[in-house]
Design an enzyme around this catalytic site. Structure first.
Site, PDB file in Angstrom:
ATOM      1  N   ARG A   1      49.545 -22.868  24.119  1.00 16.27           N
ATOM      2  CA  ARG A   1      49.462 -23.957  23.306  1.00 16.27           C
ATOM      3  C   ARG A   1      48.043 -24.711  23.482  1.00 16.27           C
ATOM      4  O   ARG A   1      47.728 -25.470  22.997  1.00 16.27           O
ATOM      5  CB  ARG A   1      50.352 -24.979  24.010  1.00 16.27           C
ATOM      6  CG  ARG A   1      51.827 -24.751  23.487  1.00 16.27           C
ATOM      7  CD  ARG A   1      52.980 -25.527  24.127  1.00 16.27           C
ATOM      8  NE  ARG A   1      52.818 -25.852  25.377  1.00 16.27           N
ATOM      9  CZ  ARG A   1      53.416 -24.991  26.466  1.00 16.27           C
ATOM     10  NH1 ARG A   1      53.927 -24.063  26.356  1.00 16.27           N
ATOM     11  NH2 ARG A   1      53.037 -25.271  27.580  1.00 16.27           N
TER      12      ARG A   1
ATOM     13  N   GLU B   1      55.892 -13.254  35.061  1.00 14.78           N
ATOM     14  CA  GLU B   1      55.681 -14.704  35.415  1.00 14.78           C
ATOM     15  C   GLU B   1      57.001 -15.021  36.160  1.00 14.78           C
ATOM     16  O   GLU B   1      57.141 -16.447  36.194  1.00 14.78           O
ATOM     17  CB  GLU B   1      55.253 -15.717  34.533  1.00 14.78           C
ATOM     18  CG  GLU B   1      53.797 -15.620  34.072  1.00 14.78           C
ATOM     19  CD  GLU B   1      53.256 -17.015  33.424  1.00 14.78           C
ATOM     20  OE1 GLU B   1      54.048 -17.950  33.276  1.00 14.78           O
ATOM     21  OE2 GLU B   1      52.217 -16.965  32.588  1.00 14.78           O
TER      22      GLU B   1
ATOM     23  N   GLY C   1      60.050 -15.572  39.479  1.00 12.84           N
ATOM     24  CA  GLY C   1      60.072 -16.045  40.852  1.00 12.84           C
ATOM     25  C   GLY C   1      59.737 -14.859  41.583  1.00 12.84           C
ATOM     26  O   GLY C   1      59.680 -13.801  41.319  1.00 12.84           O
TER      27      GLY C   1
ATOM     28  N   CYS D   1      39.669   9.322  10.912  1.00 15.58           N
ATOM     29  CA  CYS D   1      38.084   9.250  10.870  1.00 15.58           C
ATOM     30  C   CYS D   1      37.180  10.460  11.187  1.00 15.58           C
ATOM     31  O   CYS D   1      36.049  10.530  10.760  1.00 15.58           O
ATOM     32  CB  CYS D   1      37.720   8.118  12.122  1.00 15.58           C
ATOM     33  SG  CYS D   1      38.526   6.661  11.787  1.00 15.58           S
TER      34      CYS D   1
ATOM     35  N   GLU E   1      35.142   3.548  13.206  1.00 14.98           N
ATOM     36  CA  GLU E   1      33.997   4.350  12.509  1.00 14.98           C
ATOM     37  C   GLU E   1      33.713   4.195  11.237  1.00 14.98           C
ATOM     38  O   GLU E   1      32.729   4.333  10.561  1.00 14.98           O
ATOM     39  CB  GLU E   1      34.750   5.940  12.658  1.00 14.98           C
ATOM     40  CG  GLU E   1      34.739   6.406  14.097  1.00 14.98           C
ATOM     41  CD  GLU E   1      36.133   6.077  14.662  1.00 14.98           C
ATOM     42  OE1 GLU E   1      36.456   6.874  15.430  1.00 14.98           O
ATOM     43  OE2 GLU E   1      36.530   5.092  14.222  1.00 14.98           O
TER      44      GLU E   1
ATOM     45  N   HIS F   1      39.351   1.562  10.758  1.00 15.86           N
ATOM     46  CA  HIS F   1      39.133   1.809  12.113  1.00 15.86           C
ATOM     47  C   HIS F   1      37.512   1.638  12.215  1.00 15.86           C
ATOM     48  O   HIS F   1      36.768   1.317  11.497  1.00 15.86           O
ATOM     49  CB  HIS F   1      39.403   3.439  12.393  1.00 15.86           C
ATOM     50  CG  HIS F   1      40.946   3.619  12.649  1.00 15.86           C
ATOM     51  ND1 HIS F   1      41.330   4.763  13.088  1.00 15.86           N
ATOM     52  CD2 HIS F   1      41.808   2.628  12.308  1.00 15.86           C
ATOM     53  CE1 HIS F   1      42.607   4.542  13.136  1.00 15.86           C
ATOM     54  NE2 HIS F   1      43.020   3.146  12.593  1.00 15.86           N
TER      55      HIS F   1
END
Length: 346
Positions: free
Chosen positions: A211, A285, A287, A89, A53, A51
């Site tokens: 791509r 995405e 229609g 942490c 820290e 992490h």
């Protein structure tokens, strides 16, 4: 800007370096300061790795280690409290006797949820909470949405013509330019999954992969309730992990089916199922009809709309979003990109 704000800003900068590498974990950066001098800094670099820290601590030069008990550690999200893939942490902070911790926002995860703050305070550590809190919450919005709303962070993405049309019936219409297309592939590299409907899959035959930019491709999710899509389409090609949402199991080696009864289960129910398979963020995405379904059920956290300098004169009208706050508007090649958030957002 106060000193605390300055160092929290640096945490934000560092945290963003973990973009598309740490999911489903949040972006976290940490800065360790002694006498107005940064002696260590780090960020969460890879899911399952150290992490922020820990990386900040490991970056400290040996000659600066004696200063830790008189230092302050800054972190944009409350330090973890529990054992997961790495130790807590909060234990590191207490072990090194760091005297002060400054946090941008609390971690609402049930395993944390203020427990680290309480433990630090009980052990005599000064804790300051809420420095640039709204910015910290916005940075962690995908993580926070998953916990708060029991669903992925949802991004609506579409393009529309100058006269307000998203496309034309029964045929593929490309509105945006090459720079916008490349930007969309960059977005794909950063989000967990991407979703389209049956008509988009059949008419546009998209690959839905990244791509044109570095990094991986999102998980592909296709709404195909009746399992009617032909198997020659790109979404069956195995180029990326793919789920079909259908009423019955669809038999194909390159896809998995998520069963969903649209008559008796809502779109919210489906989003909860996606969260269960660890999808933290989703680009929609589809229609016009798919987009409208998400808007009507208030299932969106951000909209990215390209407005192209093209007039279609007729066709499928673009969705109408409720009034929101325009966060940014910028030119991308010949297109104008609008980033819109609802009023209630992180």
């Amino acid at each position: 800007m106060t000193k605390d704000e300055l160092y929290i800003k640096r945490c934000f900068q560092l945290a963003k370096l973990g973009d598309h590498k740490v999911g489903p974990n949040p972006f976290v950066g940490a800065v360790i300061v002694y006498n107005d001098r940064i002696i260590g800094e780090g960020y969460h670099q890879q899911y399952g790795g150290n992490h922020a820290e820990v990386n900040a601590y490991k970056s400290i030069r040996k000659s600066d280690l004696p200063y830790l008990p008189e230092s302050t550690i800054y972190v944009n999200l409350e330090p973890c409290f529990h054992y997961g893939k790495t130790p807590p942490c909060v234990d590191l902070i207490l072990r090194e006797k760091i005297k002060k911790v400054v946090i941008s926002c609390k971690d609402p995860h049930p395993n944390v949820a203020g427990k680290s703050i309480n433990r630090l305070q009980e052990n005599g550590v000064e804790v300051i909470i809420g420095v640039l809190e709204k910015e910290g919450q916005f940075l962690a919005r995908r993580f926070l949405t998953s916990l708060d709303k029991n669903r992925p962070y949802i991004i609506l993405k579409y393009a529309q013509s100058e006269d307000g049309f998203i496309g034309q019936e029964g045929k593929q219409v490309w509105l945006t330019g090459s720079l916008s297309k490349r930007l969309v592939h960059q977005w794909r590299s950063k989000e967990t999954a991407i979703l389209i409907g049956t008509n988009t899959a059949e008419i546009d035959n998209p690959r839905l992969t990244n791509r044109l930019y570095s990094g991986g491709s999102p998980i592909r999710i296709v709404l195909d309730a009746k399992g009617r899509l032909p198997h020659h389409l790109h979404v069956f090609d195995g180029a990326a992990k793919t789920y079909f949402i259908a009423e019955k199991e669809i038999q194909h080696p390159n896809i998995k089916t998520i069963l969903h009864d649209s008559k008796n289960e809502s779109l919210s129910d489906l989003m909860s199922k996606l969260k269960e398979i660890n999808i933290k963020s989703l680009i929609v995405e589809g229609g016009a009809q798919v987009l409208k379904s998400f808007i009507q059920e208030n299932l969106w956290d951000e909209a990215r709309i390209f407005k192209a300098a093209i007039f279609l004169k007729s066709g499928i009208k673009a969705p109408v979003l409720p009034k929101g706050e325009i966060y940014q508007k910028k030119k991308v090649g010949e297109d104008i990109l609008h980033l819109i958030y609802p009023f209630k957002t992180y």
